[in-house]
Every structure is written in structure tokens, then in C-alpha cells.
Design a protein around this motif. Sequence first.
Motif, PDB file in Angstrom:
ATOM      1  N   PHE A   1       0.830  -1.205   0.000  1.00 46.26           N
ATOM      2  CA  PHE A   1       0.000   0.000   0.000  1.00 46.26           C
ATOM      3  C   PHE A   1       0.866   1.257   0.000  1.00 46.26           C
ATOM      4  O   PHE A   1       1.965   1.266   0.559  1.00 46.26           O
ATOM      5  N   SER A   2       0.346   2.298  -0.629  1.00 41.52           N
ATOM      6  CA  SER A   2       1.086   3.562  -0.723  1.00 41.52           C
ATOM      7  C   SER A   2       0.692   4.492   0.423  1.00 41.52           C
ATOM      8  O   SER A   2      -0.458   4.486   0.868  1.00 41.52           O
ATOM      9  N   SER A   3       1.661   5.290   0.866  1.00 41.18           N
ATOM     10  CA  SER A   3       1.339   6.294   1.893  1.00 41.18           C
ATOM     11  C   SER A   3       0.986   7.629   1.232  1.00 41.18           C
ATOM     12  O   SER A   3       0.571   8.576   1.886  1.00 41.18           O
ATOM     13  N   GLU A   4       1.144   7.712  -0.087  1.00 44.22           N
ATOM     14  CA  GLU A   4       0.851   8.962  -0.801  1.00 44.22           C
ATOM     15  C   GLU A   4      -0.652   9.146  -0.971  1.00 44.22           C
ATOM     16  O   GLU A   4      -1.373   8.176  -1.223  1.00 44.22           O
ATOM     17  N   LYS A   5      -1.075  10.379  -0.885  1.00 41.83           N
ATOM     18  CA  LYS A   5      -2.486  10.713  -1.031  1.00 41.83           C
ATOM     19  C   LYS A   5      -2.975  10.305  -2.429  1.00 41.83           C
ATOM     20  O   LYS A   5      -2.263  10.477  -3.420  1.00 41.83           O
ATOM     21  N   ASP A   6      -4.165   9.770  -2.496  1.00 46.24           N
ATOM     22  CA  ASP A   6      -4.816   9.372  -3.759  1.00 46.24           C
ATOM     23  C   ASP A   6      -4.168   8.179  -4.447  1.00 46.24           C
ATOM     24  O   ASP A   6      -4.540   7.826  -5.567  1.00 46.24           O
ATOM     25  N   LYS A   7      -3.130   7.599  -3.833  1.00 41.84           N
ATOM     26  CA  LYS A   7      -2.517   6.412  -4.436  1.00 41.84           C
ATOM     27  C   LYS A   7      -2.822   5.199  -3.568  1.00 41.84           C
ATOM     28  O   LYS A   7      -2.587   5.223  -2.364  1.00 41.84           O
ATOM     29  N   LYS A   8      -3.334   4.170  -4.202  1.00 38.23           N
ATOM     30  CA  LYS A   8      -3.689   2.969  -3.456  1.00 38.23           C
ATOM     31  C   LYS A   8      -2.442   2.101  -3.201  1.00 38.23           C
ATOM     32  O   LYS A   8      -2.186   1.658  -2.102  1.00 38.23           O
ATOM     33  N   TYR A   9      -1.673   1.871  -4.250  1.00 40.77           N
ATOM     34  CA  TYR A   9      -0.483   1.014  -4.142  1.00 40.77           C
ATOM     35  C   TYR A   9       0.772   1.782  -4.536  1.00 40.77           C
ATOM     36  O   TYR A   9       0.714   2.752  -5.295  1.00 40.77           O
ATOM     37  N   GLY A  10       1.906   1.294  -4.028  1.00 40.92           N
ATOM     38  CA  GLY A  10       3.181   1.912  -4.379  1.00 40.92           C
ATOM     39  C   GLY A  10       4.184   0.855  -4.794  1.00 40.92           C
ATOM     40  O   GLY A  10       3.948  -0.351  -4.609  1.00 40.92           O
ATOM     41  N   PRO A  11       5.335   1.287  -5.331  1.00 40.09           N
ATOM     42  CA  PRO A  11       6.337   0.331  -5.807  1.00 40.09           C
ATOM     43  C   PRO A  11       7.005  -0.420  -4.658  1.00 40.09           C
ATOM     44  O   PRO A  11       7.408   0.192  -3.666  1.00 40.09           O
ATOM     45  N   THR A  12       7.102  -1.725  -4.801  1.00 35.90           N
ATOM     46  CA  THR A  12       7.759  -2.530  -3.776  1.00 35.90           C
ATOM     47  C   THR A  12       9.274  -2.520  -3.976  1.00 35.90           C
ATOM     48  O   THR A  12       9.757  -2.389  -5.107  1.00 35.90           O
ATOM     49  N   LYS A  13       9.989  -2.666  -2.863  1.00 36.73           N
ATOM     50  CA  LYS A  13      11.449  -2.761  -2.961  1.00 36.73           C
ATOM     51  C   LYS A  13      11.898  -4.204  -2.769  1.00 36.73           C
ATOM     52  O   LYS A  13      13.082  -4.518  -2.811  1.00 36.73           O
ATOM     53  N   ASN A  14      10.941  -5.074  -2.513  1.00 34.97           N
ATOM     54  CA  ASN A  14      11.274  -6.482  -2.259  1.00 34.97           C
ATOM     55  C   ASN A  14      11.719  -7.172  -3.559  1.00 34.97           C
ATOM     56  O   ASN A  14      10.915  -7.332  -4.485  1.00 34.97           O
ATOM     57  N   PRO A  15      12.974  -7.591  -3.638  1.00 37.43           N
ATOM     58  CA  PRO A  15      13.450  -8.195  -4.898  1.00 37.43           C
ATOM     59  C   PRO A  15      12.819  -9.550  -5.200  1.00 37.43           C
ATOM     60  O   PRO A  15      12.914 -10.038  -6.322  1.00 37.43           O
ATOM     61  N   LYS A  16      12.164 -10.127  -4.198  1.00 34.37           N
ATOM     62  CA  LYS A  16      11.529 -11.439  -4.428  1.00 34.37           C
ATOM     63  C   LYS A  16      10.095 -11.304  -4.942  1.00 34.37           C
ATOM     64  O   LYS A  16       9.489 -12.291  -5.355  1.00 34.37           O
ATOM     65  N   SER A  17       9.541 -10.096  -4.893  1.00 34.46           N
ATOM     66  CA  SER A  17       8.169  -9.897  -5.372  1.00 34.46           C
ATOM     67  C   SER A  17       8.101 -10.132  -6.869  1.00 34.46           C
ATOM     68  O   SER A  17       8.992  -9.734  -7.615  1.00 34.46           O
ATOM     69  N   THR A  18       7.037 -10.758  -7.312  1.00 34.00           N
ATOM     70  CA  THR A  18       6.944 -11.125  -8.722  1.00 34.00           C
ATOM     71  C   THR A  18       5.562 -10.850  -9.292  1.00 34.00           C
ATOM     72  O   THR A  18       4.569 -10.823  -8.555  1.00 34.00           O
TER      73      THR A  18
END
Length: 340
Positions: free
Chosen positions: A168-185
Motif C-alpha cells: 500500500f502507498s502512503s501517498e495521497k490518492d494512491k492505493k499502491y506503491g512500488p515494492t522494494k522487495n526483490p523477491k516480489s513477482t
Amino acid sequence: MYRFLLLLFFIIYTSCITQTKQEGPGIGFGSCLQNGGGEAYLWEALNKERLDLFIFAGDNVYADPFNGAQLKVKYDYLAANKGFQSFMESTKSVAIYDDHDFGLNDSGRENLIKDEAAKQCLDFFKVPQDHPRRKHAGVYGDYMIEVNSVKVQVILLDTRYFRSPYEFSSEKDKKYGPTKNPKSTVLGHEQWIWLKKTVKAEADFKVVVSSIQVIPDKRGQECWGNFPLERERLLSLLSKVNEPVIFCSGDAHFAELSEVNFKGKHFYDFTSSALFHPHNTKEGTPTKYSSFPNEYRVKGSAYTAGNFGVLKFFKNDTQKKCQLILKRNTGEQVFTHDVK
Ligand SMILES: [Fe+2]
């Protein structure tokens, strides 16, 4: 006189054939189809296109919150739509799911009915039992099709079955944000192996279908941009293929064309959404979704009324061309853009 008439008939006949060959019906695609399949005019407009292939790019029914029985009810309801029936009889089609026909809004690999959703998608769109798409988990697969003497490889990605959860994103009006987890696919290990092998097939064009947008990456909604490493990996892999690559995507509840140059290769992401959905608005009215910034958008291409996309292909001795056409869901042309 008889010879003259015969000659005249021959000239008209050959000119008709040449015209048909040059025009080429092409490949159509669309996403987000309200339950029940929408109004007759949508299917009439699609039937008129005489397409070589139509791609249902996901959210073909809306069946969440999930259970397999509910999904079947929604597919049955779509199957009963007379316009949909006549379109399916006249036009070859292939399909992938997105979240709503996967069974749960914005879901990925955590979805408990993912196998049931994959089976129902493949069954409903009549993928033969012995087809390679039936031999692995998920619904990914590829088709080689000749359109107007142009060889097109259609690659269907599954962006749901293996996808890691969003952050989830902490930015206003944004639901999701970029992950930093290198295992995410997004695609998962098996699908990546398959894709690396599949893109080696030779064609004139590659059309890569992703239910979610690939190029616009900062919208804060569902998109490949929430997995920056996976997005880069996809563009990097496809930047090495010889053919022009066009992404076709859906899900966004409006249409737009995006372009990016990545490692010297030019990519397009042609988004068409929705075929028929209450989120669509009157012509020219921006929506919450179309108003989010997209630095890659081809100027003026955002369109918020119901729509579908058509890709026409042309080839002569010196050049191959693909024309991207956005059409209103009543059939009128909205914009065209050439890919050479
Ligand atoms: Fe969706």
C-alpha cells in the motif's frame, strides 16, 4: 461486347480482392465487460469489424467476492447474451482473466479459487483440452496468427495467478506503491521461464497482452509499475527481440496509448477499457482514473467512454506497419497511431 463485359468483371473482381487484402480486418481487443455482456450495439460494432481474432483482456465478467459457483453464474449470464453469442459464432477469440473474473478485486496468488478461476476461463472460451495452456497452472499462452500476410505472435500473460501481494502507498490518492522487495513477482518463476523461450519464436510483430498496464507506472493503481524490477525485467527481455512489440492492456476503466523507449527499443502500451461498464463517462469527460498523471501517454489519447482497440497490419516489399485504432463501443474511430 461479351469480351468487354468479361474484362470489366475481371477488373472489378481483382480490385475487390486487392482492396480486401490491403485493408485486412486485424486483431481486436477489449476489457472490462459489465455483467450480462452489455447492449446489442457493442456486439454489432464488433461484428462489423470482421476481425481475424478478438482478445478478451480480462474482467470479462465481474464475480467478486469470490466463489466458484458465483463465477459460473456470471459466465452463464454472459453466455445467454444474444449479441455475445452472435459475436462468438462469427469471430475467433482468446481470453485471459483479470481480477474480477479471477474472483477477487486486485487479487494475486493469495486467491483461494485461482485454479477454479483458471479452469472456468479456459473452459468458457473453449480452449481445447489438449492445448498447451491446459498443461500448466494459470492461463498464459501464445498464438501465432497471420493477419493480412503479416505474421503476428500473440502472447497472453497471466498477471494474477503467481503475482505477489501489492504494497500500500502512503501517498495521497494512491492505493499502491512500488515494492522494494526483490523477491516480489508478477509472472512467477515458471511463467518467466516459459516467456523467455516463447519470445524467441519468429514473427513480424509481437503483441503482448497484459491485463494490467505495463508502461504507465506511477498511477498508484494496479500496474506493473508496483513491481519495478519485474517491469524492468519484462522490458529488458523484450528489448532484445527483433520484432516490434506492442503491449495490449485493460483494467483501467478508460483508454490511452503510452510509449516508452527502453534500451533503444520503442514500446507501445495500448490500453482499452471498458468495453461496457458504468464507470465509463460521456465523451471527453475526465475521470478519477484518467486524471492520474502518465508521463508516457501519447498526447490526447485518453478516452473515457466505452471502447475497444483494433490492430491492423500491413506489409509491402520495404515496410511492415501496424496501425493502432481506438474505437468507441458503437464503432466510430477515436484515434489511430502507426507503429513501423
Ligand atoms: Fe481489473
